[in-house]
Scaffold this active site. Structure first.
Site, PDB file in Angstrom:
ATOM      1  N   ARG A  49       0.734  -1.376  -0.105  1.00 45.24           N
ATOM      2  CA  ARG A  49       0.030  -0.015   0.105  1.00 45.24           C
ATOM      3  C   ARG A  49       0.814   1.137   0.046  1.00 45.24           C
ATOM      4  O   ARG A  49       0.539   2.413  -0.474  1.00 45.24           O
ATOM      5  CB  ARG A  49      -0.782   0.082   1.238  1.00 45.24           C
ATOM      6  CG  ARG A  49      -2.105  -0.654   1.099  1.00 45.24           C
ATOM      7  CD  ARG A  49      -2.939  -0.573   2.163  1.00 45.24           C
ATOM      8  NE  ARG A  49      -4.309  -1.120   2.245  1.00 45.24           N
ATOM      9  CZ  ARG A  49      -5.413  -0.664   1.509  1.00 45.24           C
ATOM     10  NH1 ARG A  49      -5.301   0.271   1.205  1.00 45.24           N
ATOM     11  NH2 ARG A  49      -6.413  -1.503   1.368  1.00 45.24           N
ATOM     12  N   LYS A 152       2.925 -19.112   6.836  1.00 46.94           N
ATOM     13  CA  LYS A 152       2.197 -19.278   8.033  1.00 46.94           C
ATOM     14  C   LYS A 152       2.009 -17.801   8.870  1.00 46.94           C
ATOM     15  O   LYS A 152       2.615 -16.904   8.587  1.00 46.94           O
ATOM     16  CB  LYS A 152       2.978 -20.295   8.905  1.00 46.94           C
ATOM     17  CG  LYS A 152       4.281 -19.610   9.337  1.00 46.94           C
ATOM     18  CD  LYS A 152       4.901 -20.278  10.669  1.00 46.94           C
ATOM     19  CE  LYS A 152       4.360 -19.460  11.549  1.00 46.94           C
ATOM     20  NZ  LYS A 152       4.974 -18.466  12.315  1.00 46.94           N
ATOM     21  N   HIS A 182       8.812 -22.415   7.089  1.00 48.39           N
ATOM     22  CA  HIS A 182      10.336 -22.288   6.700  1.00 48.39           C
ATOM     23  C   HIS A 182      11.177 -23.259   7.077  1.00 48.39           C
ATOM     24  O   HIS A 182      12.512 -23.560   6.674  1.00 48.39           O
ATOM     25  CB  HIS A 182      10.932 -20.742   6.855  1.00 48.39           C
ATOM     26  CG  HIS A 182      11.092 -20.358   8.111  1.00 48.39           C
ATOM     27  ND1 HIS A 182      10.201 -20.146   8.895  1.00 48.39           N
ATOM     28  CD2 HIS A 182      12.432 -20.350   8.865  1.00 48.39           C
ATOM     29  CE1 HIS A 182      10.847 -19.682  10.133  1.00 48.39           C
ATOM     30  NE2 HIS A 182      12.016 -20.045  10.016  1.00 48.39           N
ATOM     31  N   LYS A 186      15.182 -25.832   6.021  1.00 46.35           N
ATOM     32  CA  LYS A 186      16.613 -25.847   6.627  1.00 46.35           C
ATOM     33  C   LYS A 186      17.445 -27.232   6.425  1.00 46.35           C
ATOM     34  O   LYS A 186      16.491 -28.125   6.446  1.00 46.35           O
ATOM     35  CB  LYS A 186      16.158 -25.576   8.211  1.00 46.35           C
ATOM     36  CG  LYS A 186      15.715 -24.342   8.705  1.00 46.35           C
ATOM     37  CD  LYS A 186      15.798 -24.242  10.167  1.00 46.35           C
ATOM     38  CE  LYS A 186      14.903 -22.865  10.518  1.00 46.35           C
ATOM     39  NZ  LYS A 186      15.696 -21.797  10.660  1.00 46.35           N
ATOM     40  N   GLU A 220      14.696 -19.587  21.477  1.00 38.91           N
ATOM     41  CA  GLU A 220      15.085 -18.484  20.888  1.00 38.91           C
ATOM     42  C   GLU A 220      15.638 -17.387  21.967  1.00 38.91           C
ATOM     43  O   GLU A 220      15.063 -17.359  23.109  1.00 38.91           O
ATOM     44  CB  GLU A 220      14.084 -17.711  20.053  1.00 38.91           C
ATOM     45  CG  GLU A 220      13.293 -18.622  19.140  1.00 38.91           C
ATOM     46  CD  GLU A 220      12.252 -17.922  18.368  1.00 38.91           C
ATOM     47  OE1 GLU A 220      12.544 -17.029  17.428  1.00 38.91           O
ATOM     48  OE2 GLU A 220      11.221 -17.710  18.610  1.00 38.91           O
ATOM     49  N   ASP A 239       2.191 -19.924  17.131  1.00 40.92           N
ATOM     50  CA  ASP A 239       3.143 -18.995  16.285  1.00 40.92           C
ATOM     51  C   ASP A 239       4.121 -20.323  16.022  1.00 40.92           C
ATOM     52  O   ASP A 239       4.854 -20.361  14.849  1.00 40.92           O
ATOM     53  CB  ASP A 239       4.063 -18.122  17.103  1.00 40.92           C
ATOM     54  CG  ASP A 239       4.976 -17.444  16.339  1.00 40.92           C
ATOM     55  OD1 ASP A 239       4.588 -16.923  15.370  1.00 40.92           O
ATOM     56  OD2 ASP A 239       6.029 -17.427  16.737  1.00 40.92           O
ATOM     57  N   HIS A 244       6.024 -25.134  12.889  1.00 37.90           N
ATOM     58  CA  HIS A 244       7.150 -25.570  12.890  1.00 37.90           C
ATOM     59  C   HIS A 244       7.642 -27.022  13.953  1.00 37.90           C
ATOM     60  O   HIS A 244       8.193 -27.942  13.515  1.00 37.90           O
ATOM     61  CB  HIS A 244       8.444 -24.647  13.547  1.00 37.90           C
ATOM     62  CG  HIS A 244       8.268 -23.160  12.856  1.00 37.90           C
ATOM     63  ND1 HIS A 244       7.969 -22.925  11.334  1.00 37.90           N
ATOM     64  CD2 HIS A 244       8.425 -22.061  12.982  1.00 37.90           C
ATOM     65  CE1 HIS A 244       8.027 -21.874  11.085  1.00 37.90           C
ATOM     66  NE2 HIS A 244       8.107 -21.259  12.208  1.00 37.90           N
ATOM     67  N   LYS A 344      10.408 -17.792  23.621  1.00 35.64           N
ATOM     68  CA  LYS A 344      11.212 -16.809  23.213  1.00 35.64           C
ATOM     69  C   LYS A 344      12.196 -16.238  24.717  1.00 35.64           C
ATOM     70  O   LYS A 344      11.635 -16.360  25.692  1.00 35.64           O
ATOM     71  CB  LYS A 344      10.455 -15.642  23.007  1.00 35.64           C
ATOM     72  CG  LYS A 344       9.518 -15.920  21.634  1.00 35.64           C
ATOM     73  CD  LYS A 344       9.331 -14.793  20.790  1.00 35.64           C
ATOM     74  CE  LYS A 344       8.661 -15.174  19.422  1.00 35.64           C
ATOM     75  NZ  LYS A 344       9.699 -15.451  18.429  1.00 35.64           N
TER      76      LYS A 344
HETATM   77  C1  BG6 Z   1       8.557 -17.618  12.836  1.00 38.80           C
HETATM   78  C2  BG6 Z   1       7.710 -17.234  13.955  1.00 38.80           C
HETATM   79  O1  BG6 Z   1       7.695 -18.561  12.123  1.00 38.80           O
HETATM   80  O2  BG6 Z   1       9.700 -18.271  13.222  1.00 38.80           O
HETATM   81  C3  BG6 Z   1       8.756 -16.366  14.740  1.00 38.80           C
HETATM   82  O3  BG6 Z   1       6.690 -16.311  13.636  1.00 38.80           O
HETATM   83  C4  BG6 Z   1      10.091 -17.005  15.067  1.00 38.80           C
HETATM   84  O4  BG6 Z   1       8.258 -15.860  15.984  1.00 38.80           O
HETATM   85  C5  BG6 Z   1      10.661 -17.706  13.819  1.00 38.80           C
HETATM   86  O5  BG6 Z   1      10.964 -16.097  15.801  1.00 38.80           O
HETATM   87  C6  BG6 Z   1      11.876 -18.453  14.234  1.00 38.80           C
HETATM   88  O6  BG6 Z   1      12.568 -18.864  12.945  1.00 38.80           O
HETATM   89  P1  BG6 Z   1      14.065 -19.049  13.014  1.00 38.80           P
HETATM   90  O7  BG6 Z   1      14.438 -19.730  11.580  1.00 38.80           O
HETATM   91  O8  BG6 Z   1      14.984 -18.247  13.309  1.00 38.80           O
HETATM   92  O9  BG6 Z   1      14.054 -20.305  13.996  1.00 38.80           O
END
Ligand code: BG6
Length: 494
Positions: A49, A152, A182, A186, A220, A239, A244, A344
């Protein structure tokens, strides 16, 4: 092996000003360009936008690539040739009439347009996926080579996910829909399949007779990083676990697929998801732990608590940590717990899968019963990808003293090739039209079905997260979750 593609393509990134596009997609595309992996005529068209000029977009994209790529990976020369692929158009993605400029730009390829892969990458909030797909169709932009990529989270529960899938499915057939997780891009995650199905050694052991339990940890050190508004509505279960961690669990637990083809793999993953025992009733308290970080320190730097983060509700009950005991009710895994954990602002950034094998059936070294430690396979996804197998051996010298050692395969030391970023691999697969590493609609919905039961259970119990200090391994209840079963999290085992 390097994967290149000569396939001409137009990748239209919808939501190009957002965090995902700037942080992950553009840097990954830059890499693919720099390494000569993209067709010379491939174009990347950012839309959003924002009333940006082309120059403003380029300046922002350049700053992002500089910021999110390692120093040394960015060069001015590569950037200026990459920038020639980039275009920017301001448009309202849910309004078909807003697509006229994009239609003109895409039509510049004339008859070639039908042959080019046309990729719509939706880096937008998921509740817009349906209306954007319909707007693209109404604007007449769907060619025979068109496909759509959905990030996602697909929805926030089963109903919303099914509604999104149905709406996008009215416009794109299932084999043209690429749902990204994603983690599947990996390198070490893919190695899990190589390890399991490329070696005769592990498969006979990969079952309840020999495996005591499995741990999957994705820890994380980051907090919510400016995504407070999204995260506060989501939380760690939605999330991270719904996608994942459950994908990792599927790859560990699935039966060998008959072929390395997308349908064969997806079918096996779906069977695992359908075998997950629902966690409900009394089990919620015993098998789930929610946590939320308070202020603390990460690597010596003090950080604020979750409730003080921008855009979160100061009284929020959203979890930033979750630990679960999952069980897969099938022949292979009966009685083998899968402990999952993600959070986190934890002490370290580490993602690992631990396969803990059972004790030897008969103790030969009776005088060393305490020294014997059970075999363990540790698959580390990040950082420093590695695969480690813990074994007992005799220490050199007289007598028969045993000690545990590790066979250690460090990916960076073993291979000269730089591992591809997850998004590099996945973007390449979209361009090539290979959906093996993407999720089928049923996978997403089955994962939500299991997650929904937990969410509803928490809601019904009025469950609030336990606090943990930033920089620790989560609330003490998470330790109790495994200690109750006379087990321990991996960092307490080493
Ligand atoms: C994302 C989440 O899908 O994956 C994030 O929304 C998270 O909250 C991230 O930080 C972690 O990805 P990676 O590749 O850094 O482990």
């Amino acid at each position: 092996m390097k994967i290149k593609t000569d396939a001409p393509f137009d990748m239209i990134v919808i939501g190009a000003s957002g965090d995902l596009a700037q942080r992950k997609l553009l840097p990954a595309l830059y890499f693919l360009h720099k390494h000569g992996d993209l067709s010379p005529t491939g174009r990347i068209i950012g839309v959003a936008r924002h009333e940006w000029t082309q120059d403003e977009f380029l300046r922002t994209a350049e700053a992002s690539c500089r910021k999110y790529l390692d120093q040394g990976d960015f060069s001015d020369d590569d950037w200026s040739s990459f920038a020639r692929r980039l275009h920017y158009l301001a448009l309202a993605a849910t309004e078909p009439e807003s697509y006229a400029d994009l239609a003109r730009l895409l039509a510049q390829d004339g008859e070639d347009a039908e042959r080019r892969a046309r990729i719509f990458y939706l880096a937008t909030p998921p509740d817009l996926y349906g209306s954007i797909s319909h707007a693209i169709a109404a604007a007449g932009l769907i060619t025979s080579g068109a496909r759509i990529v959905l990030e996602k989270p697909i929805g926030s529960d089963l109903d919303s996910a099914a509604a999104i899938n149905a709406s996008v499915g009215e416009v794109f057939p299932e084999d043209r829909i690429y749902r990204i997780d994603h983690y599947l891009g990996k390198e070490t995650v893919q190695n899990l399949m190589a390890l399991r199905f490329g070696n005769a050694l592990f498969e006979p052991m990969w079952r309840s007779e020999h495996v005591d339990h499995v741990q999957i940890t994705v820890a994380e050190t980051l907090g919510v990083e400016g995504r407070g508004a999204y995260y506060d509505q989501s939380g760690a279960l939605r999330d991270m676990v719904q996608n994942h961690l459950l994908q990792l669990l599927c790859l560990v637990a699935m039966e060998p697929p008959s072929r390395l083809a997308q349908d064969a793999i997806r079918e096996e993953k779906i069977k695992v998801l359908r075998s997950l025992r629902p966690i409900e009733g009394e089990d919620l308290a015993r098998k789930t732990v929610r946590g939320q970080y308070r202020e603390g320190a990460i690597a010596g730097q003090s950080v604020v608590g979750y409730l003080e983060e921008p855009d979160t509700d100061p009284a929020s009950g959203t979890e930033t940590f979750v630990a679960l005991k999952a069980e897969v009710d099938n022949w292979r895994w009966a009685g083998v717990p899968f402990y999952l954990r993600t959070g986190k602002r934890m002490g370290h950034r580490v993602s690992e899968i631990i396969i803990q094998f059972r004790r030897v059936p008969h103790l030969l070294f009776t005088d060393q019963a305490n020294a014997i430690q059970d075999n363990r396979l540790v698959i580390r996804l990040q950082p420093d990808e590695s695969i480690k197998l813990a074994l007992m051996i005799k220490t050199p010298g007289a007598g028969m003293a045993l000690r545990r050692v590790h066979l250690n395969l460090n990916m960076a030391e073993t291979f000269e090739e730089r591992p591809a970023l997850a998004y590099e691999r996945l973007l390449m697969d979209v361009i090539r039209g290979n959906a093996t590493l993407f999720m089928h609609r049923t996978e997403v919905e089955e994962a939500w079905r299991w997650i929904d039961t937990i969410l509803e259970g928490w809601e019904a119990r009025g469950d609030r997260p336990r606090y943990y200090n930033a920089g620790t391994w989560g609330p003490p209840e998470s330790i109790a979750l495994v200690v109750r079963d006379e087990r321990a999290w991996y960092e307490h085992l080493v």
